[in-house]
Design an enzyme around this catalytic site. Structure first.
Site, mmCIF file in Angstrom:
data_model
loop_
_atom_site.group_PDB
_atom_site.id
_atom_site.type_symbol
_atom_site.label_atom_id
_atom_site.label_comp_id
_atom_site.label_asym_id
_atom_site.label_seq_id
_atom_site.Cartn_x
_atom_site.Cartn_y
_atom_site.Cartn_z
ATOM 1 N N TYR A 186 14.452 -24.026 19.860
ATOM 2 C CA TYR A 186 13.618 -24.556 18.248
ATOM 3 C C TYR A 186 13.159 -23.236 17.611
ATOM 4 O O TYR A 186 13.159 -23.396 16.079
ATOM 5 C CB TYR A 186 13.237 -25.941 18.605
ATOM 6 N N THR A 224 8.767 -36.075 9.593
ATOM 7 C CA THR A 224 10.255 -36.347 9.238
ATOM 8 C C THR A 224 10.892 -36.635 10.369
ATOM 9 O O THR A 224 10.757 -37.270 11.915
ATOM 10 C CB THR A 224 10.195 -34.756 8.399
ATOM 11 N N ILE A 255 11.155 -33.823 3.767
ATOM 12 C CA ILE A 255 11.023 -33.513 3.150
ATOM 13 C C ILE A 255 12.143 -32.436 2.856
ATOM 14 O O ILE A 255 11.865 -32.475 1.236
ATOM 15 C CB ILE A 255 10.938 -31.972 3.641
#
Length: 305
Positions: free
Chosen positions: A179, A216, A33
């Site tokens: 996370y 990603t 990204i």
């Protein structure tokens, strides 16, 4: 990146305004990204600083950008988001020039609950959020020096599972939770920074964005995000990094920015970019103030609009 191959781009490119004369800093810009965001910004005329942790990968990214946009103005700057010393050195190198746009994109995933940054923080919270906080604080004079500057922070669909509690940033807990906590914090701090800037009459705004289910390099590190690619491929919901960058680019350039952007289809997993619903944890009264104070306490980086 998964060994099962690259996900194809599905969306038409987002049309950006002319960004000539504006300087953008994109963290984690060597792939995914970050690279897609930097490429689009450079193509629109912005001078782009690729903030990366590896010189060779950064130079390769710069070459890819100039290969697509030969007139692009890009340069590589090294920074390790898991080290407050490295961040301080990085921001000091950029402090003498205005920064019109800061995209706090860099992030990591980890399956090791004991993984730590150089400063002893949980690796995911330390890199994904506290590193972004320190970069923003270090570049605050440069952002203030620019006209109508903007800070974009990257959230995640997993932010809905996050919480900002007393154990925030401590290693040894659930990697799933850390996370999620790091990504909720990114959304919360954008709102708090925006609120403080508006109250102080400062010409800086902050916007959060999430890429949906996006392929990603963070998947290569294992940990909670890795499951997203598996489920996304099974359902057909996962999208490319280029498509996932579109909410980020909209957040960076919308002339009348909202609070949060993301994909608008499949429950926010994929599709064209648009306004997104804030996670419930970002709407808890006082959470922004608590996170601001906690971030200052943990990192020693203090700033105020």
């Amino acid at each position: 990146m998964s060994g099962s191959g690259r996900v194809a781009d599905r969306l038409a490119p987002l049309v950006l305004p002319d960004l000539t004369g504006r300087r953008a800093v994109v963290t984690g810009a060597s792939s995914g990204i970050g690279l897609a965001t930097a490429t689009a910004l450079a193509g629109a005329g912005a001078e782009v600083v690729l903030a990366v942790r590896d010189q060779a990968r950064g130079e390769a990214a710069a070459s890819r950008i100039t290969g697509v946009h030969p007139q692009a103005q890009v340069r590589v700057e090294l920074v390790e988001l898991g080290s407050l010393v490295s961040i301080a050195d990085f921001t000091a190198r950029l402090a003498h020039e205005p920064v019109h746009l800061l995209v706090n994109n860099a992030g990591t995933g980890s399956g090791d609950p004991d993984a730590r940054t150089a400063d002893g923080f949980d690796l995911q919270v330390g890199v994904n959020y506290l590193g972004a906080w320190a970069v923003t604080g270090g570049l605050w004079p440069a952002l203030r020096a620019a006209e109508s500057a903007r800070v974009v922070t990257l959230g995640s669909l997993m932010a809905t599972r996050g919480r900002i509690g007393p154990e925030f940033g401590r290693p040894g807990g659930s990697t799933y939770h850390s996370y999620s906590d790091s990504k909720l914090a990114m959304v919360v701090i954008a709102g708090e920074l925006r609120r403080r800037c508006a109250r102080a009459g400062v010409g800086v705004t902050a916007v959060a964005a999430h890429p949906g289910w996006c392929q990603t390099a963070v998947f290569a590190n294992g940990g909670p995000p890795a499951a997203v690619e598996i489920v996304g491929r099974l359902t057909g919901a996962i999208q490319s990094a280029t498509d996932g960058a579109q909410p980020v680019l909209l957040a960076a350039t919308d002339p009348h920015p909202g609070a949060y952007y993301g994909p608008t289809r499949r429950g926010g997993a994929s599709g064209p970019p648009g306004p997104a619903r804030l996670p419930a944890g970002a709407l808890v009264p006082g959470v922004g103030e608590r996170l601001w104070d906690l971030s200052t306490e943990l990192t020693g980086v203090a700033f105020e609009p």
